[in-house]
Design an enzyme around this catalytic site. Structure first.
Site, short mmCIF file in Angstrom:
data_model
loop_
_atom_site.label_atom_id
_atom_site.label_comp_id
_atom_site.label_asym_id
_atom_site.label_seq_id
_atom_site.Cartn_x
_atom_site.Cartn_y
_atom_site.Cartn_z
N ARG A 94 0.76 -1.23 -0.13
CA ARG A 94 0.04 0.20 0.03
C ARG A 94 1.00 1.30 0.11
O ARG A 94 2.02 1.38 0.75
CB ARG A 94 -0.81 0.19 1.20
CG ARG A 94 -1.65 -1.12 1.51
CD ARG A 94 -3.18 -1.09 1.08
NE ARG A 94 -3.63 -2.50 1.11
CZ ARG A 94 -4.67 -2.83 1.66
NH1 ARG A 94 -5.44 -1.56 2.46
NH2 ARG A 94 -5.38 -3.97 1.45
N GLU A 117 0.61 4.07 0.98
CA GLU A 117 -0.05 5.06 1.84
C GLU A 117 1.08 5.86 2.64
O GLU A 117 1.99 5.26 3.30
CB GLU A 117 -0.99 4.07 3.18
CG GLU A 117 -1.64 3.32 2.36
CD GLU A 117 -2.52 2.65 3.75
OE1 GLU A 117 -3.70 3.46 4.20
OE2 GLU A 117 -2.21 1.45 4.26
N ARG A 130 0.14 1.69 13.16
CA ARG A 130 -0.42 0.34 12.39
C ARG A 130 -0.37 0.18 10.85
O ARG A 130 -0.94 -0.51 10.61
CB ARG A 130 -1.79 0.30 12.89
CG ARG A 130 -2.66 1.38 12.56
CD ARG A 130 -3.87 1.60 13.54
NE ARG A 130 -4.43 3.13 13.15
CZ ARG A 130 -5.47 3.10 12.18
NH1 ARG A 130 -6.05 2.07 11.79
NH2 ARG A 130 -5.74 4.33 12.22
N HIS A 131 0.09 1.12 10.25
CA HIS A 131 0.23 1.24 8.99
C HIS A 131 1.75 1.04 8.68
O HIS A 131 2.54 1.75 8.96
CB HIS A 131 -0.29 2.29 8.19
CG HIS A 131 -1.83 2.85 8.50
ND1 HIS A 131 -2.44 3.60 9.19
CD2 HIS A 131 -2.70 1.98 7.65
CE1 HIS A 131 -3.60 3.26 9.25
NE2 HIS A 131 -3.92 2.69 8.08
N GLU A 159 -8.98 -2.01 13.85
CA GLU A 159 -9.38 -2.77 12.81
C GLU A 159 -8.29 -3.73 12.46
O GLU A 159 -7.37 -3.41 12.16
CB GLU A 159 -9.69 -2.04 11.44
CG GLU A 159 -10.06 -2.77 10.15
CD GLU A 159 -10.05 -2.05 8.88
OE1 GLU A 159 -10.57 -0.94 9.09
OE2 GLU A 159 -9.86 -2.74 7.93
N SER A 189 -11.47 -6.50 7.15
CA SER A 189 -12.51 -6.40 6.60
C SER A 189 -12.88 -7.10 5.68
O SER A 189 -12.24 -7.96 5.09
CB SER A 189 -12.36 -4.95 5.64
OG SER A 189 -12.21 -3.71 6.29
N ARG A 221 -1.40 -6.97 12.19
CA ARG A 221 -2.31 -6.38 13.11
C ARG A 221 -2.73 -7.31 14.13
O ARG A 221 -3.18 -6.87 15.36
CB ARG A 221 -3.39 -5.73 12.28
CG ARG A 221 -2.94 -4.65 11.51
CD ARG A 221 -3.75 -3.17 11.65
NE ARG A 221 -3.48 -2.45 10.95
CZ ARG A 221 -4.61 -1.61 10.11
NH1 ARG A 221 -5.63 -1.69 10.46
NH2 ARG A 221 -4.04 -0.51 9.47
P1 ATP Z 1 -7.16 0.99 7.84
O1 ATP Z 1 -8.31 1.62 7.84
O2 ATP Z 1 -6.91 0.56 9.22
O3 ATP Z 1 -6.16 1.70 7.10
P2 ATP Z 1 -8.08 -0.46 5.53
O4 ATP Z 1 -9.74 -0.34 5.77
O5 ATP Z 1 -7.41 0.50 4.36
O6 ATP Z 1 -7.37 -0.44 6.86
P3 ATP Z 1 -8.46 -3.00 4.25
O7 ATP Z 1 -8.27 -2.66 2.66
O8 ATP Z 1 -9.58 -3.23 4.77
O9 ATP Z 1 -7.55 -1.93 5.18
O10 ATP Z 1 -7.24 -4.35 4.55
C1 ATP Z 1 -7.59 -5.52 5.02
C2 ATP Z 1 -7.02 -5.64 6.30
O11 ATP Z 1 -5.43 -5.53 5.93
C3 ATP Z 1 -6.97 -4.53 7.23
O12 ATP Z 1 -8.14 -4.80 8.22
C4 ATP Z 1 -5.87 -4.58 8.10
O13 ATP Z 1 -5.74 -5.59 9.03
C5 ATP Z 1 -4.57 -4.89 7.16
N1 ATP Z 1 -4.13 -3.74 6.71
C6 ATP Z 1 -4.69 -2.59 5.55
N2 ATP Z 1 -3.60 -1.78 5.32
C7 ATP Z 1 -2.56 -1.91 6.21
C8 ATP Z 1 -1.33 -1.19 6.43
N3 ATP Z 1 -0.93 -0.21 5.82
N4 ATP Z 1 -0.36 -1.87 7.35
C9 ATP Z 1 -0.72 -3.00 7.94
N5 ATP Z 1 -1.87 -3.83 7.81
C10 ATP Z 1 -2.67 -3.25 6.73
MG MG Z 2 -10.93 -2.10 6.09
#
Ligand code: ATP
Ligand code: MG
Length: 434
Positions: free
Chosen positions: A212, A214, A220-221, A357, A360, A408
């Protein structure tokens, strides 16, 4: 030849043995000196009474620089002074690899180094048993995840991590050069696991990297994490997916509590196993909860870090560590989620663990026309997703699934302060090395 032992297998009755490890510490107490040798499983004390030890050997072993890799041969003796209940009286030793001085990071220092220093010198940081224990547990976690899903009839798959299109398009994709054209690193296996639902492989899972782009600097990211994804066909609602997740998490927690005992002890942690079924809150209830507690979120908004935390605190008071948040507004969820007709909501859920979270999921839209119109509604061009949409044109069963961030889950389970504690070599916006 002496038998080879390590700190896990050695017993006081072994006679003459050879042990190998890192020279963790040397203590010189006048007439007697000790070398503490560390291996994967613990430490062994090498005891050297000055008068009874060969002077050359004594000289080498008492001056060995910390963290040097040595092999020591000697006689095992029972001892009430050591944690293993034994010690070794050395007769010979070999320096296999001498450590330079000073060390970039102390292994037995009481003061904890900064996260950055630790990560810059991760090879040394990982020599600390409490740092390594997390990765023994992570390995166990992946084992127990596989055990759980396999027993439910899921097949393990691997989907491509380099691709022409991303799952949700846009901003979070890392672009890479693929020969003479652009490609992207997979942000999730979403599209591929759905395609597989049209094949008859109707329960699949994958444990693999997700990328990602991001720009979030949070605890947590990260930009590369391990995602545990599952997808299953023939469901009637998203609740069936939720109960599969519950079964998996329950197995993982119980199995790690049992098999990971030794590492949990090193970390001073215990795993609490919540009772099932996990409570289910709706998004609307959560919105009210957070707005009653000082936030001012509007329908459709992401609950956000703070919102998740408020809900976590309230659920903690109610005695729930793990709980689902269901029925998100469709506008807050990706195009592949099924809408709840006649309402602004969708058949989606998150699983939160102590205010964060970790997963999802939901029921997917399997009807071609509806899927295409949802794509358009989200501003995506269906022509960019031809390879995905094709799988919906010739018979696609109803299906749903989830993505769980392995780190996570581990971090919450062990109550660690930062996701980087659960990644050997973390990647984030400012870290690309080591
Ligand atoms: P958040 O809102 O916490 O950034 P997200 O809703 O963007 O998460 P999803 O696309 O739903 O994330 O991804 C499914 C799962 O993957 C998340 O619930 C989380 O456990 C994990 N995840 C997502 N993005 C990350 C990240 N940047 N680093 C670590 N784990 C992640
Ligand atoms: Mg999510």
């Amino acid at each position: 030849m002496a038998q080879i032992r390590d700190s896990r297998s050695i017993t006081a009755e072994d006679g003459t043995v050879t042990v190998r490890g890192w020279a963790q510490d040397v203590r010189n107490m006048g007439g007697i000196s000790f070398l503490i040798l560390r291996d994967r499983f613990g430490t062994i004390q090498i005891t050297m009474p000055k008068k009874k030890t060969d002077p050359e050997l004594f000289g080498v072993l008492t001056k060995v620089p910390r963290e040097t890799v040595v092999s020591v041969t000697g006689e095992v003796k029972a001892s009430s002074q050591t944690s293993l209940g034994l010690e070794i009286i050395p007769s010979s030793a070999e320096i296999l690899s001498e450590a330079q001085v000073p060390l970039p990071l102390g292994v037995i220092d009481k003061v904890n180094a900064e996260m950055d220093t630790r990560l810059n010198n991760r090879f040394m940081d990982l020599r600390k048993p409490e740092v390594r224990a997390v990765f023994e547990l992570k390995s166990l976690m992946e084992d127990s995840v596989s055990e759980a899903v396999r027993s439910l009839g899921f097949v393990q798959v691997h989907t491509p991590k380099i691709s022409a299109a991303g799952a949700e398009g846009g901003a979070e994709l890392f672009k890479v050069q693929y020969f003479d054209r652009p490609a992207y690193l997979a942000q999730s296996p979403q599209l591929y696991k759905q395609i597989l639902m049209s094949t008859g492989l109707d329960r699949i899972y994958e444990i693999g990297p997700a990328f990602r782009a991001e720009h979030s600097n949070t605890n947590r990211h990260v930009t590369e994490f391990i995602s545990f994804d599952g997808e299953m066909s023939w469901i009637e609602n998203e609740e069936q997916v939720m109960s599969v997740i519950e079964e998996i998490i329950d197995h993982v927690l119980a199995s790690m509590k049992e098999k990971g005992k030794k590492y949990l002890e090193i970390l001073g942690k215990d795993i609490e196993i919540p009772s099932r079924p996990y409570p289910v809150l709706t998004y609307s209830e959560c919105l009210k909860m957070v707005n009653d507690n000082g936030l001012s979120l509007r329908e459709g908004d992401d609950l956000g870090t703070e919102g998740e935390k408020i809900i976590g605190d309230i659920m903690k008071e109610r005695g729930a560590d793990l709980y689902f948040i269901a029925e998100y507004p469709e506008e807050a969820k990706p195009f592949y989620i099924m809408e709840k007709d006649g309402t602004p909501y969708s058949f989606s859920f998150d699983l939160d663990y102590r205010g964060q979270e970790i997963s999802s999921g939901g029921q997917r839209e399997h009807r071609y026309d509806r899927l295409v119109s949802r794509m358009k509604k989200k501003g995506l061009d269906p022509d960019d997703f031809g390879f995905y949409l094709d799988a919906f044109r010739y018979g696609m069963p109803p299906h749903g699934g989830w993505g769980i961030g392995i780190e996570r889950l581990l971090v919450k389970m062990l109550d660690l302060p930062n996701i980087r504690e659960a990644i050997l070599f973390p990647r984030d916006p400012s870290r690309l090395s080591p």
